[in-house]
Design an enzyme around this catalytic site. Structure first.
Site, PDB file in Angstrom:
ATOM      1  N   GLU A 109     -31.126   5.910  30.426  1.00  0.00           N
ATOM      2  CA  GLU A 109     -32.457   5.914  31.495  1.00  0.00           C
ATOM      3  C   GLU A 109     -32.045   5.865  32.791  1.00  0.00           C
ATOM      4  O   GLU A 109     -32.715   6.511  33.799  1.00  0.00           O
ATOM      5  CB  GLU A 109     -33.246   4.809  30.951  1.00  0.00           C
ATOM      6  CG  GLU A 109     -34.519   4.575  31.784  1.00  0.00           C
ATOM      7  CD  GLU A 109     -35.138   3.342  31.582  1.00  0.00           C
ATOM      8  OE1 GLU A 109     -36.528   3.150  32.044  1.00  0.00           O
ATOM      9  OE2 GLU A 109     -34.627   2.301  31.099  1.00  0.00           O
ATOM     10  N   ASP A 116     -42.530   1.652  39.950  1.00  0.00           N
ATOM     11  CA  ASP A 116     -42.707   0.253  39.434  1.00  0.00           C
ATOM     12  C   ASP A 116     -42.772  -0.762  40.354  1.00  0.00           C
ATOM     13  O   ASP A 116     -43.420  -1.147  41.191  1.00  0.00           O
ATOM     14  CB  ASP A 116     -41.941  -0.016  38.213  1.00  0.00           C
ATOM     15  CG  ASP A 116     -42.204   1.078  36.987  1.00  0.00           C
ATOM     16  OD1 ASP A 116     -41.915   0.522  35.856  1.00  0.00           O
ATOM     17  OD2 ASP A 116     -42.827   1.809  37.394  1.00  0.00           O
TER      18      ASP A 116
END
Length: 859
Positions: A823, A592
């Protein structure tokens, strides 16, 4: 995790007049050499043209003719371009013409039927369906109490603020046990599946619900559960209208489905239960929560003020919701039996075997078998303590319990300027099924391509047949060009959980081909005799069938993600026009907002995709050798893997010899910032963060130390005797760069973009936090270098042991503190879990870290 990219075109950075003004030297270049003659600086006399009417008419007709020709040429080229775009678009939504993976005999018969039913709706706290496009579905809701208010629980979401939820046991096939703790109320759900004499296709299943007052925190001692059964085909369901008594099995509903024949649902409980129901006719199962909430809102019991269903059915109801209310502790068994349309179905016996004491005994047997297989598969007894083993077991169970079945059509973005007649900006992929693990049941309950390779590193060690089934489903999604949509949003239920901006998939965008991680593992596992002969034959057949599809996938990367120079690659699709991003994101890479070249262009060379392509080429060569494919492809893949692993070429393109670190290459400057600007719109003025470039970018290495810098190390390209390996170990162990007591940071503290926001609304994601998938790969490399001879062997061993201990300790501590795997983990705030929870996708790799089981990355 990453979202969808909005830019798909391959662009080059063009020099603007403003840029030219900034660099005076560009205006003072020497003469341009070529075939055109230089124009004289001397001015001659002004010459007048002798013009008459014929000349004017001739010029006029000539001009009109020229315009007409130009018009024809323009429309021809425009039409050709549009035709090319349409042809390319149709290729995008055309399946690869190769034998389908899921048509292999090993995925038919007993294998297919054994996986027919399952907890394949991972976005729900408990959801059951079959692996068929239009299934009978079932699920659980309940009324939770928070701050004196009632809330209907159904889909997993963090806003529910459950203390914990997730599978403590799950074998991926026929058994699972889950605990959900909702503000003092504990619900244990147990799932059991079996194929019995008289069963229809796929067999029968049972759910046990055990609800307790965990901490005496509830405002009342009555629990309200909602169990539903529905038919996605729209078939009419029947309800047994009767008094729901206690101490016996009660028929709730019945129906018929083309796969399983007649079916019935029974409830058995020794408690006194109050029962109500409501029937709906709808094909929109993803809106069921809203339907039930609306019904409850207008049906309040006049006697006690409780919310309750009205005991009514809509005409031709295809879904029935049962409200089951009882005093705590409440315990009940719900049994689904199939094949009831035949006289020999033995319904009463089968219901009895799926409820009461018989169900208790069978659940105990399944639980014991699960625990024994867990110990056998991962051999942790001498490696970690019992508390740590329990976390590893939860990671395994949640990964398997998070496997879902989805069916639908991906939405593929149309090229800029195109739209359909109805205004849609997308075209649909062909209807397809996907059987896949998911990263997170609350945030990402769908298939992600680059996550799946990490998932399968765990799942193949548990059940090789489930793993090949999942990989086969993914490979069947390859289109005519060799592309796979990287985020799979199939069906209305999956679509309901995705923000609109991430729905459309762009056919120019790739994703790391991590499925080669597991495929390489399988090839080397067979060579090392890790499988029995039956599984070796199945793996061989699987890889032989997969080769054509994998070759098409590889060639898609090799052509669409290639760089300007031979054997160079970069992630295409970065936005080179953005004025809002500090560093244009590279969502395609999976990393990302990890810093890349400040100014995207086709001069870029991305280090991570180069290494992924090495893994893919090496794996393709290994598969060709393993399946005895003696052809040019085998030689081509061998030659490519040799070139991509060439240490001298790698260093020439990506090494900074001063620091001994590897970097991306591109058009870059460090003098970029976000600055507040006032923007006028109509009569309003608002402030926006706008990107400013303070210095002209130059083609150079991109000096950001982080995960990308370590990809050659992760892939084992660096020789064990090289001084560069010593530099890599220094970067890893330096607290000013990557090392923390909780794992390795994604980006060095010395980076100019460390923990910097990328836009006004985008906090740092891969700019500092600790991610377990990359830590796992780095740990794998440390383990490799600690096993091979070289001057840095001992140092690699020390770092391996320390990093492994730090990762395990932090993940285990967070699990017991919060009830979840996360996460990512905070590199600053004592390693605290952050991001999505429950995240039992690649964070489950902690189990392989415990077991010291690593992928076959090193040549």
């Amino acid at each position: 995790m990453s979202g969808g990219s909005r830019r798909t075109a391959r662009n080059r950075v063009k020099t603007s007049p403003a840029d030219l003004d900034a660099d005076e030297s560009l205006w003072n270049r020497g003469p341009i050499h070529g075939t055109r003659k230089q124009r004289s600086r001397d001015h001659g006399p002004i010459r007048l043209m002798d013009v008459n009417v014929k000349t004017l008419l001739g010029l006029g007709f000539g001009f009109l003719a020229l315009l007409f020709v130009a018009f024809l040429v323009y429309n021809y080229h425009r039409g050709s371009k549009e035709d090319d775009a349409v042809e390319k678009l149709m290729r995008t939504v055309t399946p690869l013409p190769a034998p389908k993976m899921m048509d292999l005999p090993q995925f038919q018969g007993e294998h297919k039927e054994s996986l027919y039913w399952g907890t394949y709706r991972p976005h729900l706290y408990l959801g059951i369906r079959a692996r068929t496009p239009r299934s009978i579905i079932a699920g659980l809701m309940w009324i939770g109490i928070k701050n004196g208010q009632y809330f209907l629980r159904h889909a997993c979401q963090d806003s529910d603020e459950l203390s914990t939820y997730g599978w403590t046991d799950h074998n991926g096939r026929d058994y699972g046990r889950q605990v959900l703790v909702d503000h003092g109320m504990s619900i244990t759900t147990s799932f059991l599946k079996e194929k019995d004499k008289g069963s229809g296709y796929g067999g029968d299943w049972a759910v046990r619900l055990d609800v307790q007052n965990k901490e005496s925190m509830l405002d009342e001692s009555t629990v309200h559960l909602f169990f539903y059964i529905g038919d996605e085909e729209g078939n009419l369901l029947g309800v047994r209208r009767q008094e729901f008594g206690s101490h016996d099995a009660t028929l709730l509903a019945f129906g018929s489905h083309k796969d399983v024949g007649g079916w019935e649902v029974h409830l058995e409980s020794q408690e006194h239960l109050d029962m109500h129901f409501s029937g709906y006719k709808t094909l929109h199962m993803h809106n069921l929560t809203e339907l039930v909430q609306a019904t409850l809102a207008v049906n309040v019991c006049k006697e006690n003020g409780n919310l309750q269903l009205p005991d009514t059915l809509e005409d031709s109801s295809n879904i029935i919701v049962y409200q089951i209310s009882g005093r705590l502790r409440a315990k009940m068994d719900i049994a689904f039996v199939s094949g009831t349309h035949v006289q020999t179905s033995r319904v009463e016996e089968r219901v009895k075997s799926l409820t009461g004491t018989m169900l208790t005994r069978r659940l105990e047997v399944k639980q014991k078998a699960f625990e024994e297989k867990y110990v056998r598969c991962f051999d942790l007894k001498d490696k970690v303590d019992s508390e740590t083993m329990n976390v590893g077991k939860a990671a395994m169970a949640n990964l398997l319990g998070g496997i879902g079945y989805f069916y639908g059509q991906s939405k593929i973005a149309l090229p800029k300027g195109f739209s359909q007649k109805n205004g849609d900006k997308f075209i649909s992929y062909w209807p397809a099924a996907l059987f896949t693990a998911v990263p997170s049941r609350s945030f990402f309950p769908r298939g992600f391509l680059w996550d799946e390779g990490f998932h399968q590193l765990i799942i193949w060690r548990w059940d090789i047949n489930i793993s090949m089934d999942i990989i086969g489903h993914w490979l069947d999604l390859i289109n005519l060009d060799g592309w796979i949509p990287r985020e799979q949003i199939l069906g209305a239920e999956a679509l309901s959980k995705v923000p609109e901006e991430f729905v459309l998939q762009h056919p120019s965008n790739g994703n790391p081909p991590t499925l080669f991680l597991i495929l390489q593992d399988l090839v080397k596992g067979v060579k090392m005799s890790k499988f029995p002969m039956k599984e070796i034959n199945e793996i061989s057949t699987f890889l032989g069938r997969a080769y054509t599809r994998l070759d098409a996938w590889f060639q898609w990367f090799n052509t669409t993600q290639s760089g300007k120079d031979i054997n160079t690659f970069y992630w295409h699709g970065r936005d080179n026009t953005t004025t809002k991003e500090l560093n244009p994101k590279t969502l395609q890479s999976g990393l990302d907002d990890y810093p890349r070249a400040s100014h995207p262009g086709d001069e870029e060379r991305h280090l991570d995709i180069r290494c992924w392509m090495l893994l893919a080429a090496d794996c393709m060569h290994s598969i060709a050798k393993f399946t005895s494919m003696k052809n040019d492809l085998e030689k081509d893949y061998y030659m490519m893997s040799e070139r991509l692993s060439n240490f001298e070429i790698l260093n020439e393109m990506h090494l900074d010899e001063v620091s001994g670190a590897y970097f991306d290459f591109g058009n870059h400057t460090e003098k970029v910032r976000l600055r507040w600007h006032e923007v006028r719109s109509a009569d309003t003025v608002k402030r926006e963060l706008v990107r400013e470039t303070l210095e002209r970018p130059q083609l150079s290495l991109v000096p950001h130390v982080g995960y990308v810098s370590l990809f050659p190390f992760m892939m084992g390209i660096i020789p064990s005797t090289s001084w560069i390996l010593e530099k890599q170990l220094e970067l890893i162990s330096n607290r000013s760069t990557l090392w923390t007591d909780y794992g390795l940071r994604s980006l060095s503290r010395t980076s100019s973009l460390y923990m910097k926001r990328n836009t006004e609304h985008d906090p740092p994601y891969w700019r500092g936090p600790i991610w377990i998938n990359i830590n796992y790969m780095i740990l794998s490399a440390l383990h490799h270098y600690s096993q091979v001879d070289g001057p840095y062997k001992a140092r690699a061993e020390t770092l391996y042991q320390e990093l492994r201990s730090n990762l395990i300790r932090n993940i285990v501590r967070n699990y017991y503190d919060t009830g979840f795997l996360w996460e990512q983990y905070d590199q600053k705030n004592k390693g605290k879990g952050k991001g999505a929870r429950i995240f039992t996708g690649w964070t489950s790799l902690v189990l392989l870290i415990m077991a010291e089981a690593f992928p076959s990355l090193h040549r």
